[in-house]
Design a protein around this motif. Structure first.
Motif, PDB file in Angstrom:
ATOM      1  N   LEU B 133       0.930  -0.992   0.100  1.00 57.22           N
ATOM      2  CA  LEU B 133       0.003   0.224   0.045  1.00 57.22           C
ATOM      3  C   LEU B 133       0.955   1.271   0.091  1.00 57.22           C
ATOM      4  CD1 LEU B 133      -2.840  -0.741   2.509  1.00 57.22           C
ATOM      5  CD2 LEU B 133      -3.141  -0.649   0.023  1.00 57.22           C
ATOM      6  N   ALA B 134       1.972   1.254   0.811  1.00 53.14           N
ATOM      7  CA  ALA B 134       2.729   2.160   1.043  1.00 53.14           C
ATOM      8  C   ALA B 134       3.479   2.700  -0.663  1.00 53.14           C
ATOM      9  CB  ALA B 134       3.810   2.101   1.755  1.00 53.14           C
ATOM     10  N   THR B 135       3.734   1.462  -1.125  1.00 55.90           N
ATOM     11  CA  THR B 135       4.309   1.562  -2.426  1.00 55.90           C
ATOM     12  C   THR B 135       3.691   2.430  -3.429  1.00 55.90           C
ATOM     13  OG1 THR B 135       5.837  -0.369  -2.041  1.00 55.90           O
ATOM     14  CG2 THR B 135       5.632   0.243  -4.232  1.00 55.90           C
ATOM     15  N   LEU B 136       2.370   1.984  -3.377  1.00 57.88           N
ATOM     16  CA  LEU B 136       1.476   2.244  -4.287  1.00 57.88           C
ATOM     17  C   LEU B 136       1.239   4.000  -4.111  1.00 57.88           C
ATOM     18  CD1 LEU B 136      -0.322   1.797  -6.599  1.00 57.88           C
ATOM     19  CD2 LEU B 136      -2.421   1.148  -5.124  1.00 57.88           C
ATOM     20  N   ALA B 137       1.466   4.377  -2.981  1.00 57.89           N
ATOM     21  CA  ALA B 137       1.244   5.899  -2.799  1.00 57.89           C
ATOM     22  C   ALA B 137       2.357   6.671  -3.394  1.00 57.89           C
ATOM     23  CB  ALA B 137       1.373   6.028  -1.132  1.00 57.89           C
ATOM     24  N   GLY B 138       3.331   6.181  -3.951  1.00 57.13           N
ATOM     25  CA  GLY B 138       4.251   6.658  -4.980  1.00 57.13           C
ATOM     26  C   GLY B 138       5.480   7.266  -4.440  1.00 57.13           C
ATOM     27  N   ASN B 139       5.796   7.323  -3.353  1.00 55.24           N
ATOM     28  CA  ASN B 139       7.220   7.861  -2.665  1.00 55.24           C
ATOM     29  C   ASN B 139       7.922   6.788  -2.361  1.00 55.24           C
ATOM     30  OD1 ASN B 139       9.356   8.801  -1.035  1.00 55.24           O
ATOM     31  ND2 ASN B 139       8.161  10.579  -0.594  1.00 55.24           N
ATOM     32  N   GLN B 140       8.856   6.335  -3.261  1.00 55.09           N
ATOM     33  CA  GLN B 140       9.754   5.262  -2.908  1.00 55.09           C
ATOM     34  C   GLN B 140      10.714   5.074  -1.526  1.00 55.09           C
ATOM     35  OE1 GLN B 140       9.978   2.307  -4.717  1.00 55.09           O
ATOM     36  NE2 GLN B 140       8.339   2.994  -5.548  1.00 55.09           N
ATOM     37  N   VAL B 141      11.131   6.456  -1.288  1.00 60.68           N
ATOM     38  CA  VAL B 141      11.848   6.668  -0.153  1.00 60.68           C
ATOM     39  C   VAL B 141      11.108   6.382   1.091  1.00 60.68           C
ATOM     40  CG1 VAL B 141      13.116   8.247   1.358  1.00 60.68           C
ATOM     41  CG2 VAL B 141      13.338   8.416  -1.259  1.00 60.68           C
ATOM     42  N   LEU B 142       9.961   6.899   1.031  1.00 59.90           N
ATOM     43  CA  LEU B 142       8.889   6.487   2.480  1.00 59.90           C
ATOM     44  C   LEU B 142       8.464   5.170   2.261  1.00 59.90           C
ATOM     45  CD1 LEU B 142       6.489   9.505   2.717  1.00 59.90           C
ATOM     46  CD2 LEU B 142       7.972   8.467   4.521  1.00 59.90           C
ATOM     47  N   ALA B 143       8.232   4.406   1.077  1.00 58.60           N
ATOM     48  CA  ALA B 143       7.756   3.243   1.015  1.00 58.60           C
ATOM     49  C   ALA B 143       8.846   2.133   1.553  1.00 58.60           C
ATOM     50  CB  ALA B 143       7.543   2.614  -0.309  1.00 58.60           C
ATOM     51  N   ARG B 144      10.239   2.418   1.218  1.00 60.89           N
ATOM     52  CA  ARG B 144      11.375   1.445   1.791  1.00 60.89           C
ATOM     53  C   ARG B 144      11.395   1.656   3.340  1.00 60.89           C
ATOM     54  NH1 ARG B 144      10.339  -1.221  -0.528  1.00 60.89           N
ATOM     55  NH2 ARG B 144       9.862  -0.908  -3.014  1.00 60.89           N
ATOM     56  N   PHE B 145      10.967   2.904   3.927  1.00 59.65           N
ATOM     57  CA  PHE B 145      10.989   2.914   5.328  1.00 59.65           C
ATOM     58  C   PHE B 145       9.852   2.366   5.903  1.00 59.65           C
ATOM     59  CE2 PHE B 145      10.297   5.814   9.229  1.00 59.65           C
ATOM     60  CZ  PHE B 145      11.397   5.085   9.624  1.00 59.65           C
ATOM     61  N   VAL B 146       8.649   2.400   5.077  1.00 59.16           N
ATOM     62  CA  VAL B 146       7.695   1.511   5.769  1.00 59.16           C
ATOM     63  C   VAL B 146       7.896   0.091   5.772  1.00 59.16           C
ATOM     64  CG1 VAL B 146       5.174   1.144   5.363  1.00 59.16           C
ATOM     65  CG2 VAL B 146       5.940   3.565   5.269  1.00 59.16           C
ATOM     66  N   GLU B 147       8.463  -0.218   4.667  1.00 63.90           N
ATOM     67  CA  GLU B 147       8.568  -1.702   4.276  1.00 63.90           C
ATOM     68  C   GLU B 147       9.505  -2.344   5.615  1.00 63.90           C
ATOM     69  OE1 GLU B 147      10.651  -2.774   0.884  1.00 63.90           O
ATOM     70  OE2 GLU B 147      11.033  -4.723   1.279  1.00 63.90           O
ATOM     71  N   GLN B 148      10.428  -1.557   6.055  1.00 61.31           N
ATOM     72  CA  GLN B 148      11.388  -2.039   6.935  1.00 61.31           C
ATOM     73  C   GLN B 148      10.620  -1.907   8.016  1.00 61.31           C
ATOM     74  OE1 GLN B 148      15.412   0.039   8.480  1.00 61.31           O
ATOM     75  NE2 GLN B 148      15.696  -0.068   6.179  1.00 61.31           N
ATOM     76  N   LEU B 149       9.700  -0.929   8.462  1.00 59.52           N
ATOM     77  CA  LEU B 149       8.895  -0.878   9.818  1.00 59.52           C
ATOM     78  C   LEU B 149       8.129  -1.902   9.777  1.00 59.52           C
ATOM     79  CD1 LEU B 149       8.060   2.827  10.109  1.00 59.52           C
ATOM     80  CD2 LEU B 149       9.783   1.793  11.405  1.00 59.52           C
ATOM     81  N   CYS B 150       7.391  -2.290   8.819  1.00 58.01           N
ATOM     82  CA  CYS B 150       6.586  -3.504   8.719  1.00 58.01           C
ATOM     83  C   CYS B 150       7.356  -4.581   9.032  1.00 58.01           C
ATOM     84  CB  CYS B 150       6.000  -3.789   7.495  1.00 58.01           C
ATOM     85  SG  CYS B 150       4.916  -2.585   6.851  1.00 58.01           S
ATOM     86  N   TYR B 151       8.492  -5.075   8.448  1.00 66.84           N
ATOM     87  CA  TYR B 151       9.432  -6.378   8.877  1.00 66.84           C
ATOM     88  C   TYR B 151       9.733  -6.274  10.524  1.00 66.84           C
ATOM     89  CZ  TYR B 151       9.418  -8.125   4.175  1.00 66.84           C
ATOM     90  OH  TYR B 151       8.844  -8.658   3.060  1.00 66.84           O
ATOM     91  N   ARG B 152      10.052  -5.130  10.873  1.00 67.50           N
ATOM     92  CA  ARG B 152      10.429  -4.752  12.244  1.00 67.50           C
ATOM     93  C   ARG B 152       9.162  -5.126  13.117  1.00 67.50           C
ATOM     94  NH1 ARG B 152      13.818   0.562  12.972  1.00 67.50           N
ATOM     95  NH2 ARG B 152      14.243  -0.088  15.150  1.00 67.50           N
ATOM     96  N   SER B 153       7.932  -4.918  12.538  1.00 65.68           N
ATOM     97  CA  SER B 153       7.008  -5.162  13.471  1.00 65.68           C
ATOM     98  C   SER B 153       6.752  -6.602  13.658  1.00 65.68           C
ATOM     99  CB  SER B 153       5.565  -4.529  12.561  1.00 65.68           C
ATOM    100  OG  SER B 153       5.720  -3.011  12.794  1.00 65.68           O
ATOM    101  N   SER B 154       6.846  -7.441  12.594  1.00 64.14           N
ATOM    102  CA  SER B 154       6.884  -8.845  12.579  1.00 64.14           C
ATOM    103  C   SER B 154       8.047  -9.233  13.652  1.00 64.14           C
ATOM    104  CB  SER B 154       7.203  -9.438  11.110  1.00 64.14           C
ATOM    105  OG  SER B 154       6.394  -8.952  10.306  1.00 64.14           O
ATOM    106  N   LEU B 155       9.109  -8.849  13.807  1.00 58.09           N
ATOM    107  CA  LEU B 155      10.074  -9.230  14.793  1.00 58.09           C
ATOM    108  C   LEU B 155       9.446  -8.855  16.151  1.00 58.09           C
ATOM    109  CD1 LEU B 155      12.809 -10.269  15.597  1.00 58.09           C
ATOM    110  CD2 LEU B 155      13.738  -8.065  15.008  1.00 58.09           C
TER     111      LEU B 155
END
Lengths: 221, 221
Positions: B133-155
């Motif tokens: 969803l974050a990626t679709l919002a269009g800002n790659q920089v933010l999307a990569r950060f959100v991706e990391q946050l999501c994986y960290r959430s899994s941990l």
DNA sequence: TCTCTATTTAATGTATACAATGTATTGGTT
DNA sequence: AACCAATACATTGTATACATTAAATAGAGA
């Protein structure tokens, strides 16, 4: 501080202070002899800088200082516009006269560095002002991200900034401190948004990379 | 895909899917023999994972899977609460029936994996839903950060989650897709905020690490 | 003279050897 | 038996050697 960390900071400093311009090649053996360590240590630092987007490493082709694309430049600024103004509520909660004092000193130093044309110092202080504010807001995870975005902004200004500008000529940082001292939350948020949007709009994004020039449009009938 | 990248993904997968639990030691020679490469390659991956906060490396003591502190856990969730809801305007701009279709498939797969107790798959799909969803919002920089946050959430859920929960039981992800299909911006923002706050409040943060136990208070007169 | 190819050169990628550090075990002492 | 010290072991830190790949140069043919 560990030796790696030391090398990392020296290289990052050289990059954000525009000593190593965007696109500069970073050969491992030259760096290893400059720092007096083997290539092993250099590679570690280089790969770290790559993960943080300060350099790019192409397989079998080595590292060079990242030359951010226009899209990347805009996205970094947009990210800051989305995050930093939102930090003001938490920032005000931790605000105190002692902090105010600290940041005013920083703002004065920054202004002086700018006036004296100490470009490197001015760049560092501008970035520090922003990420130390983020740190004071209390969320370390976000603060580290903002720190990275600030340093990336310095690199972006090296590529797309107006000559001599370090990005914050639109109004003094001490203005923002006045607003914080008054405790005006909404005004602080607004100021920060405008400030960052001004930096964004000051970028000069017309220097097309040669690979994207449309010769048909240029010379075609 | 490069060999490094392959090893990196396998290890990240094992960590976020709770195959390698928080605190698990990661000796270089055992890993190098498992992956059939020398320690050099393993070290590179380990250091990358460390920079992304999935493992911690202590000098001369090696790497282990990060056991996030309570503070870190809360800060990661707070970061998501600050960022992800704010992405909905941009998200709606890029929304289409094709995208809706794609995300509904993902939500169904996720639900099925949860029902079938396919913990690993469910975790992956939950994280992917958010960062795509974050990626679709269009800002790659933010999307990569959100991706990391999501994986960290899994941990984080591996350390502080309720047993069996993967974090999103508070209401189906397809609910959110309904709201997006209606194009209701403010409701979408609200839903995302509540969703993330619910995950945050579901964390069980009372298991003190043994090093912080106050024996004086426990046994003292 | 230009171009294409072959060879040389220089750089990075990877593995291994050795050094330095931390941990565990053993033995001795209290 | 418990504790401390010294030694042995295991693991990581760093440098170096070799393999591999990309770039540069030189030479031959058109």
């Amino acid at each position: 501080m560990s030796n790696d960390e030391n090398i990392y900071r020296q290289m990052l400093k050289a990059i954000v202070e525009h000593q190593l311009p965007p696109g500069a090649r970073l050969p491992e053996d030259r760096l290893s002899e400059a720092f007096g360590v083997s290539r092993t240590g250099i590679r570690k630092v280089l790969h770290r800088l790559a993960l943080e987007h300060f350099v790019v490493v192409e397989k079998n082709k080595g590292a060079q200082v990242n030359h951010p694309s226009e899209a990347e430049a805009l996205e970094v600024l947009d990210s800051r516009i989305l995050i930093e103004p939102q930090l003001t509520p938490a920032l005000l909660q931790h605000w105190s006269s002692a902090q105010s004092q600290r940041f005013r000193t920083m703002a004065l130093e920054e202004k002086r560095a700018e006036k004296d044309n100490q470009l490197a110092d001015a760049i560092q202080l501008t970035a520090r002002f922003h990420y130390e504010l983020a740190t004071l807001a209390g969320n370390q995870v976000l603060a580290r991200f903002v720190e990275q975005l600030c340093y990336r902004s310095s690199l972006i200004l090296a590529a797309y900034g107006t000559r001599g500008s370090v990005g914050c000529e639109c109004g003094d940082h001490s203005q923002f401190l006045d607003i914080l001292d008054q405790g005006n939350e909404s005004e602080a948020e607004t100021w920060m948004t405008h400030h960052l949007k001004h930096i964004k709009s000051s970028l000069i994004l017309e220097n097309k990379a040669e690979e994207n020039i449309d010769f048909q449009q240029l010379f075609g009938r």
